[in-house]
Scaffold this motif. Structure first.
Motif, PDB file in Angstrom:
ATOM      1  N   GLY A 230       0.887  -1.371   0.103  1.00 22.93           N
ATOM      2  CA  GLY A 230       0.114  -0.013  -0.029  1.00 22.93           C
ATOM      3  C   GLY A 230       0.823   1.262   0.034  1.00 22.93           C
ATOM      4  N   ARG A 234      -0.940   4.128   3.804  1.00 21.64           N
ATOM      5  CA  ARG A 234      -2.044   3.303   3.900  1.00 21.64           C
ATOM      6  C   ARG A 234      -2.594   3.649   5.172  1.00 21.64           C
ATOM      7  N   LYS A 247      -5.442   0.929   1.192  1.00 23.79           N
ATOM      8  CA  LYS A 247      -4.001   1.208   0.668  1.00 23.79           C
ATOM      9  C   LYS A 247      -3.792   2.540  -0.148  1.00 23.79           C
TER      10      LYS A 247
END
Ligand SMILES: Nc1nc2c(c(=O)[nH]1)N[C@H]1C(S)=C(S)[C@@H](COP(=O)(O)O)O[C@H]1N2
Ligand SMILES: [Mo]
Length: 317
Positions: A230, A234, A247
Motif C-alpha cells: 500500500g 495506507r 492502501k
C-alpha cells in the motif's frame, strides 16, 4: 493478574502471548492516553510529543518502536508478510500481487484532504511527513478471510492529520480513496475485476478515525512500505477486518453521513461498514472463531476487537 489475562482472554500459542512486561507497559500507555480510567480523549498525551521535523519518506528508517504496542509478540516472517497480499488493484491472487507492481509510481505522492473542514489541503507526502513524528508499532492484523499476521508498522496517528484539517462539527465520518490508475493497476483492467467499483474506497466514523490506534502507515519492518503493502501511505485499523485498512491513499474527505465502502458495495451482508473483528459473528460463508497465523502452522483463537477491546470497546457501548 498476567496469568488470569493469559488463561481467560489470550488463548494464543505461547509465543504469541503478551508477556507481563508488555502488558504492564501497555497499561502505562493507556494511562498516558487517559483511556485506562474512563474518558476517551480526542488528542491524548503522546500525540503532543510528535513535533520534531522528519525528512523525506525514504529517510530515517527504522524509526523508534513504541514499546506500548505488544513489542514481544512474535513477528510474522517478513518475507511471508510481504508476499501474501490483498490488493485487488493488482490481482486476486495474494502471491501474485507483488509481482505485478512494476508500473505503480509512488513518488511523488500527494494526499487531498477535503470536505467538511475549515482547512482543506492538498499535501505532498514529504511535506506531511515533515510535520509528524513517525514511530513503529507492532500490531496484530486480521483479515476477514480468517488469516492473521503480526507486523511492525511505521507511521503516525491519523488524528494528527485530522487536526490539521480542522473538521467542522458537521463532519461525522471520513471517506478514504485509493489512487485511480488503470494504467498502473492491472486488476482494474482484468476481466474478473474490471467491473468492481474502482477506485477502492473505505470509511470510518470520526471517533474511530481519531482513535490513537488508527495509524497512517508509511513503513513496515523498519523500511518504507513496499508497493504491494500500500505504498506510500495506507491506513491500519487494527481492531477491524483488514479490508478497512485502505492502501495507497490519495484522498480523505470529511462527510456528514455514513459513506459507502468498496466491499459493502460488492456484498453488503458480508462486509458491513463497521466490521470490527468479532469471533462470535460468523461471516455468512465461514466461521470467524479462529484464524490461521500466516508463516506458522498455528491456528489461534480470534479475539474480540482483534485483542484491542481494552482500548476500543468503549466506542461501541
Ligand atoms: N486499495 C486497496 N486497499 C486494500 C485492499 C485492496 O484490495 N485495495 N485490500 C484490503 C484487504 S482485504 C486486506 S486484508 C489488507 C491487506 O493488507 P496487506 O497486504 O498489507 O496485508 O489490505 C486492505 N486494503
Ligand atoms: Mo482482507
Amino acid at each position: 493478574m498476567a496469568n488470569l489475562v493469559r488463561r481467560s482472554a489470550w488463548h494464543l500459542p505461547d509465543r504469541l502471548i503478551t508477556p507481563e512486561g508488555a502488558f504492564l507497559r501497555r497499561r502505562d500507555f493507556l494511562r498516558q492516553l487517559g483511556l485506562a480510567g474512563g474518558a476517551m480523549l480526542a488528542a491524548p498525551g503522546f500525540l503532543r510529543a510528535a513535533d520534531s521535523p522528519r525528512p523525506s519518506p525514504g529517510a530515517g528508517y527504522p524509526y523508534p518502536r513504541n514499546p506500548a504496542f505488544n513489542p514481544d509478540l512474535k513477528l510474522t516472517n517478513e518475507e511471508v508478510a510481504t508476499s501474501y497480499n490483498n490488493f485487488y488493484e493488482f490481482s486476486l491472487d495474494k502471491g501474485e500481487v507483488r509481482l505485478l507492481t512494476g508500473k505503480f509510481v509512488t513518488t511523488p505522492w500527494s494526499i487531498e484532504v477535503t470536505g467538511l473542514c475549515d482547512n482543506p489541503m492538498t499535501l505532498a507526502l514529504h511535506d506531511l511527513l515533515s510535520q509528524v513524528t513517525l514511530e513503529e508499532r507492532v500490531y496484530r492484523f486480521r483479515c476477514v478471510e480468517a488469516w492473521s499476521m503480526v507486523v511492525p508498522w511505521t507511521g503516525f496517528s491519523l488524528s494528527k492529520l485530522i487536526e490539521k484539517a480542522k473538521p467542522k462539527a458537521s463532519a461525522k465520518f471520513l471517506r478514504f480513496e485509493t489512487a485511480n490508475r488503470p494504467d498502473q493497476f492491472p486488476g482494474m483492467r482484468s476481466p474478473r475485476t474490471a467491473g468492481y467499483p474502482w477506485p477502492y474506497f473505505e470509511g470510518l466514523r470520526m471517533d474511530e478515525a481519531m482513535h490513537p490506534l488508527t495509524l497512517m502507515a508509511t513503513g513496515i519492518y523498519g523500511k518504507p512500505l513496499p508497493k504491494q503493502q500500500g505504498a506510500p501511505v495506507r491506513l491500519v485499523v487494527p481492531w477491524k477486518y483488514g479490508y478497512k485498512s485502505i492502501k495507497s491513499i490519495v484522498k480523505i474527505e470529511f462527510v456528514a453521513t455514513q459513506p459507502k465502502t468498496f466491499w459493502e458495495t460488492l456484498a453488503a451482508d458480508e462486509y458491513p461498514f463497521e466490521s470490527n473483528v468479532n469471533p462470535k459473528v460468523p461471516h455468512p460463508r465461514w466461521s470467524q472463531a479462529t484464524e490461521r497465523v500466516i508463516g506458522t502452522f498455528d491456528r489461534a483463537r480470534t479475539l474480540p476487537y482483534n485483542g484491542y477491546g481494552d482500548l476500543v470497546a468503549k466506542l461501541y457501548s
